[in-house]
Design a protein around this motif. Structure first.
Motif, PDB file in Angstrom:
ATOM      1  N   ASN A 193      13.075  21.548  -4.988  1.00 44.69           N
ATOM      2  CA  ASN A 193      12.373  21.554  -6.093  1.00 44.69           C
ATOM      3  C   ASN A 193      12.131  19.611  -7.102  1.00 44.69           C
ATOM      4  O   ASN A 193      10.904  19.695  -7.150  1.00 44.69           O
ATOM      5  CB  ASN A 193      12.559  22.392  -7.388  1.00 44.69           C
ATOM      6  CG  ASN A 193      12.563  22.958  -6.728  1.00 44.69           C
ATOM      7  OD1 ASN A 193      11.444  23.917  -5.577  1.00 44.69           O
ATOM      8  ND2 ASN A 193      12.696  25.238  -6.988  1.00 44.69           N
ATOM      9  N   MET A 194      13.295  19.661  -7.014  1.00 47.17           N
ATOM     10  CA  MET A 194      13.599  18.290  -7.435  1.00 47.17           C
ATOM     11  C   MET A 194      12.917  16.986  -6.212  1.00 47.17           C
ATOM     12  O   MET A 194      12.436  16.144  -6.887  1.00 47.17           O
ATOM     13  CB  MET A 194      15.291  17.650  -7.559  1.00 47.17           C
ATOM     14  CG  MET A 194      15.447  16.509  -8.289  1.00 47.17           C
ATOM     15  SD  MET A 194      14.255  16.367 -10.145  1.00 47.17           S
ATOM     16  CE  MET A 194      15.753  16.690 -11.107  1.00 47.17           C
ATOM     17  N   ARG A 195      13.050  17.125  -5.255  1.00 50.19           N
ATOM     18  CA  ARG A 195      12.368  15.979  -4.178  1.00 50.19           C
ATOM     19  C   ARG A 195      11.135  16.034  -4.546  1.00 50.19           C
ATOM     20  O   ARG A 195      10.619  15.340  -4.211  1.00 50.19           O
ATOM     21  CB  ARG A 195      13.031  16.634  -3.301  1.00 50.19           C
ATOM     22  CG  ARG A 195      12.148  15.922  -1.436  1.00 50.19           C
ATOM     23  CD  ARG A 195      13.078  15.570  -0.515  1.00 50.19           C
ATOM     24  NE  ARG A 195      14.470  15.918  -0.134  1.00 50.19           N
ATOM     25  CZ  ARG A 195      15.462  14.581  -0.766  1.00 50.19           C
ATOM     26  NH1 ARG A 195      14.913  13.721  -0.096  1.00 50.19           N
ATOM     27  NH2 ARG A 195      16.528  14.969  -0.065  1.00 50.19           N
ATOM     28  N   ASN A 196      10.375  17.431  -4.696  1.00 51.00           N
ATOM     29  CA  ASN A 196       9.103  17.748  -4.172  1.00 51.00           C
ATOM     30  C   ASN A 196       7.873  17.231  -5.756  1.00 51.00           C
ATOM     31  O   ASN A 196       7.688  16.363  -6.047  1.00 51.00           O
ATOM     32  CB  ASN A 196       9.227  18.698  -4.808  1.00 51.00           C
ATOM     33  CG  ASN A 196       8.885  19.226  -2.828  1.00 51.00           C
ATOM     34  OD1 ASN A 196       8.851  18.994  -2.433  1.00 51.00           O
ATOM     35  ND2 ASN A 196       9.022  21.185  -3.007  1.00 51.00           N
ATOM     36  N   THR A 197       9.429  17.220  -6.853  1.00 51.42           N
ATOM     37  CA  THR A 197       8.629  16.788  -8.233  1.00 51.42           C
ATOM     38  C   THR A 197       8.788  15.493  -8.217  1.00 51.42           C
ATOM     39  O   THR A 197       8.100  14.651  -8.644  1.00 51.42           O
ATOM     40  CB  THR A 197       9.919  17.534  -9.282  1.00 51.42           C
ATOM     41  OG1 THR A 197       9.618  18.828  -8.926  1.00 51.42           O
ATOM     42  CG2 THR A 197       9.418  17.134 -10.472  1.00 51.42           C
ATOM     43  N   ILE A 246       8.387   9.307 -23.677  1.00 51.75           N
ATOM     44  CA  ILE A 246       8.469   9.725 -22.172  1.00 51.75           C
ATOM     45  C   ILE A 246       7.021  10.377 -22.743  1.00 51.75           C
ATOM     46  O   ILE A 246       6.352  11.279 -22.680  1.00 51.75           O
ATOM     47  CB  ILE A 246       9.274  10.601 -21.454  1.00 51.75           C
ATOM     48  CG1 ILE A 246      10.426   9.855 -21.537  1.00 51.75           C
ATOM     49  CG2 ILE A 246       8.749  11.015 -20.589  1.00 51.75           C
ATOM     50  CD1 ILE A 246      12.179  11.172 -20.910  1.00 51.75           C
ATOM     51  N   THR A 247       5.361   9.979 -22.279  1.00 55.56           N
ATOM     52  CA  THR A 247       4.383   9.762 -22.070  1.00 55.56           C
ATOM     53  C   THR A 247       3.727  10.948 -20.825  1.00 55.56           C
ATOM     54  O   THR A 247       2.242  11.058 -21.268  1.00 55.56           O
ATOM     55  CB  THR A 247       3.829   9.223 -23.649  1.00 55.56           C
ATOM     56  OG1 THR A 247       3.337   8.201 -22.798  1.00 55.56           O
ATOM     57  CG2 THR A 247       4.487   9.388 -24.711  1.00 55.56           C
ATOM     58  N   ALA A 248       3.895  10.048 -19.797  1.00 56.47           N
ATOM     59  CA  ALA A 248       2.920  10.238 -18.915  1.00 56.47           C
ATOM     60  C   ALA A 248       3.186  11.594 -18.051  1.00 56.47           C
ATOM     61  O   ALA A 248       4.478  12.153 -18.620  1.00 56.47           O
ATOM     62  CB  ALA A 248       3.749   9.470 -17.902  1.00 56.47           C
ATOM     63  N   VAL A 249       2.402  11.866 -18.356  1.00 55.98           N
ATOM     64  CA  VAL A 249       2.526  13.762 -17.785  1.00 55.98           C
ATOM     65  C   VAL A 249       2.781  13.665 -16.906  1.00 55.98           C
ATOM     66  O   VAL A 249       4.124  15.009 -16.369  1.00 55.98           O
ATOM     67  CB  VAL A 249       0.906  14.369 -17.393  1.00 55.98           C
ATOM     68  CG1 VAL A 249       0.700  15.229 -17.442  1.00 55.98           C
ATOM     69  CG2 VAL A 249      -0.301  13.724 -18.581  1.00 55.98           C
ATOM     70  N   ASP A 250       2.863  13.088 -15.783  1.00 56.66           N
ATOM     71  CA  ASP A 250       3.944  13.740 -14.172  1.00 56.66           C
ATOM     72  C   ASP A 250       5.272  13.429 -15.116  1.00 56.66           C
ATOM     73  O   ASP A 250       5.606  14.517 -14.086  1.00 56.66           O
ATOM     74  CB  ASP A 250       3.911  12.475 -13.340  1.00 56.66           C
ATOM     75  CG  ASP A 250       3.553  11.129 -13.487  1.00 56.66           C
ATOM     76  OD1 ASP A 250       3.817  10.879 -14.888  1.00 56.66           O
ATOM     77  OD2 ASP A 250       3.457   9.706 -13.052  1.00 56.66           O
ATOM     78  N   VAL A 251       5.831  12.206 -15.759  1.00 56.84           N
ATOM     79  CA  VAL A 251       7.070  12.113 -15.872  1.00 56.84           C
ATOM     80  C   VAL A 251       7.464  13.115 -17.128  1.00 56.84           C
ATOM     81  O   VAL A 251       9.007  13.346 -16.400  1.00 56.84           O
ATOM     82  CB  VAL A 251       7.669  11.266 -16.500  1.00 56.84           C
ATOM     83  CG1 VAL A 251       8.518  10.775 -16.629  1.00 56.84           C
ATOM     84  CG2 VAL A 251       7.024  10.147 -15.150  1.00 56.84           C
ATOM     85  N   THR A 252       6.978  14.025 -18.048  1.00 53.27           N
ATOM     86  CA  THR A 252       6.937  14.536 -19.474  1.00 53.27           C
ATOM     87  C   THR A 252       6.882  15.768 -17.942  1.00 53.27           C
ATOM     88  O   THR A 252       8.113  17.325 -18.075  1.00 53.27           O
ATOM     89  CB  THR A 252       5.886  15.099 -19.609  1.00 53.27           C
ATOM     90  OG1 THR A 252       4.316  15.100 -18.927  1.00 53.27           O
ATOM     91  CG2 THR A 252       5.979  13.703 -21.088  1.00 53.27           C
ATOM     92  N   ASP A 253       6.568  16.174 -17.255  1.00 52.26           N
ATOM     93  CA  ASP A 253       6.629  17.019 -16.278  1.00 52.26           C
ATOM     94  C   ASP A 253       8.273  17.996 -15.393  1.00 52.26           C
ATOM     95  O   ASP A 253       8.658  18.588 -15.834  1.00 52.26           O
ATOM     96  CB  ASP A 253       6.167  17.775 -15.090  1.00 52.26           C
ATOM     97  CG  ASP A 253       4.017  18.157 -15.465  1.00 52.26           C
ATOM     98  OD1 ASP A 253       4.392  18.323 -16.640  1.00 52.26           O
ATOM     99  OD2 ASP A 253       3.248  18.119 -14.602  1.00 52.26           O
ATOM    100  N   LEU A 254       7.929  16.355 -15.057  1.00 55.25           N
ATOM    101  CA  LEU A 254      10.080  16.314 -14.471  1.00 55.25           C
ATOM    102  C   LEU A 254      10.916  16.576 -15.379  1.00 55.25           C
ATOM    103  O   LEU A 254      12.266  17.638 -15.884  1.00 55.25           O
ATOM    104  CB  LEU A 254      10.286  15.080 -14.566  1.00 55.25           C
ATOM    105  CG  LEU A 254      11.728  14.811 -13.851  1.00 55.25           C
ATOM    106  CD1 LEU A 254      12.257  15.312 -12.799  1.00 55.25           C
ATOM    107  CD2 LEU A 254      12.169  13.149 -13.481  1.00 55.25           C
ATOM    108  N   VAL A 255      10.671  16.170 -16.481  1.00 57.63           N
ATOM    109  CA  VAL A 255      12.282  16.839 -18.147  1.00 57.63           C
ATOM    110  C   VAL A 255      11.537  18.535 -18.760  1.00 57.63           C
ATOM    111  O   VAL A 255      12.833  19.451 -18.680  1.00 57.63           O
ATOM    112  CB  VAL A 255      11.734  15.701 -19.848  1.00 57.63           C
ATOM    113  CG1 VAL A 255      12.448  16.397 -20.317  1.00 57.63           C
ATOM    114  CG2 VAL A 255      11.555  14.023 -19.359  1.00 57.63           C
ATOM    115  N   SER A 256      10.154  18.995 -18.178  1.00 60.16           N
ATOM    116  CA  SER A 256       9.857  20.096 -19.167  1.00 60.16           C
ATOM    117  C   SER A 256      10.551  21.490 -18.048  1.00 60.16           C
ATOM    118  O   SER A 256      10.732  22.104 -18.298  1.00 60.16           O
ATOM    119  CB  SER A 256       8.908  20.244 -19.359  1.00 60.16           C
ATOM    120  OG  SER A 256       7.949  20.747 -17.904  1.00 60.16           O
ATOM    121  N   THR A 257      10.512  20.665 -16.736  1.00 69.95           N
ATOM    122  CA  THR A 257      10.717  21.566 -15.662  1.00 69.95           C
ATOM    123  C   THR A 257      11.694  21.823 -15.378  1.00 69.95           C
ATOM    124  O   THR A 257      13.149  22.409 -14.996  1.00 69.95           O
ATOM    125  CB  THR A 257      10.458  20.768 -14.178  1.00 69.95           C
ATOM    126  OG1 THR A 257       9.455  20.888 -14.325  1.00 69.95           O
ATOM    127  CG2 THR A 257      10.240  22.086 -12.956  1.00 69.95           C
TER     128      THR A 257
END
Length: 190
Positions: free
Chosen positions: A4-8, A93-104
């Motif tokens: 999951n981490m690798r895919n993100t 951290i405002t970039a959508v792709d990076v905020t998904d990492l933190v939220s997940t």
């Protein structure tokens, strides 16, 4: 690193590759346009001579951009230096792709998110400078009609882009330097 981490991380890194591909495509299109002008003989007489001060200034600008690329690559785009900058700086951290990492994966990945943002910024500086080298070479070609100078600038800019291709192994190195694998695995178990 779990799957999951690798895919993100791959999804986040895909944005870097898309940005690189866009800049590289612009460089290739500019080179094709220059050859179109050269072989189509649309430009018939040079505006300035090869020894004109403007030509010398453009050559100095290209040299300065090349030095900027080497300086950023050597002094900022190193794993230890990026990690230390991310630890010291407070970034939103405002970039959508990076905020998904933190939220997940939780707050433990905040530092990794900062690293990815900083890495993208440094790459953009390098890629933009490489593209500017080709743009300056094109401007010089239009002014002087010296295809040799343009080919040299085009080669330098293109090689700078190719050498600084965003590899996923660089992101993996950052991940393993942070040693987040155990922390993230514990969070996923909860």
């Amino acid at each position: 690193m779990d799957e999951n981490m690798r895919n993100t991380l791959r999804r986040i890194h895909r944005v870097n590759r898309t940005l690189w591909l866009g800049i590289f495509s612009g460089v290739v299109i500019l080179i094709v346009i220059a050859f179109f002008f050269y072989f189509g003989t649309f430009l018939d007489s040079p505006v300035v001579g090869i020894r004109h001060p403007l030509n010398q200034a453009l050559m100095f600008l290209v040299f300065a951009l090349l030095l900027l690329i080497m300086y950023v690559k050597r002094n900022y785009l190193q794993t230890e230096k990026i990690i230390s900058r991310a630890q010291r700086r407070e970034l939103s951290i405002t970039a959508v792709d990076v905020t998904d990492l933190v939220s997940t994966f939780g707050n433990e990945t905040n530092l990794l998110a900062k690293i990815l943002i900083i890495m993208r910024r440094y790459y953009m500086v390098i890629w933009s400078a490489a593209e500017l080298i080709v743009v300056v070479g094109f401007i010089q070609y239009v002014l002087t009609l010296s295809i040799r100078s343009f080919l040299i600038y085009g080669l330098v800019g293109t090689l700078s882009l190719v050498i600084n291709f965003p590899r996923f192994s660089f992101v993996e190195t950052m991940y393993y330097k942070l040693d987040l694998s155990e922390t993230v695995s514990k969070e996923n178990v909860r």
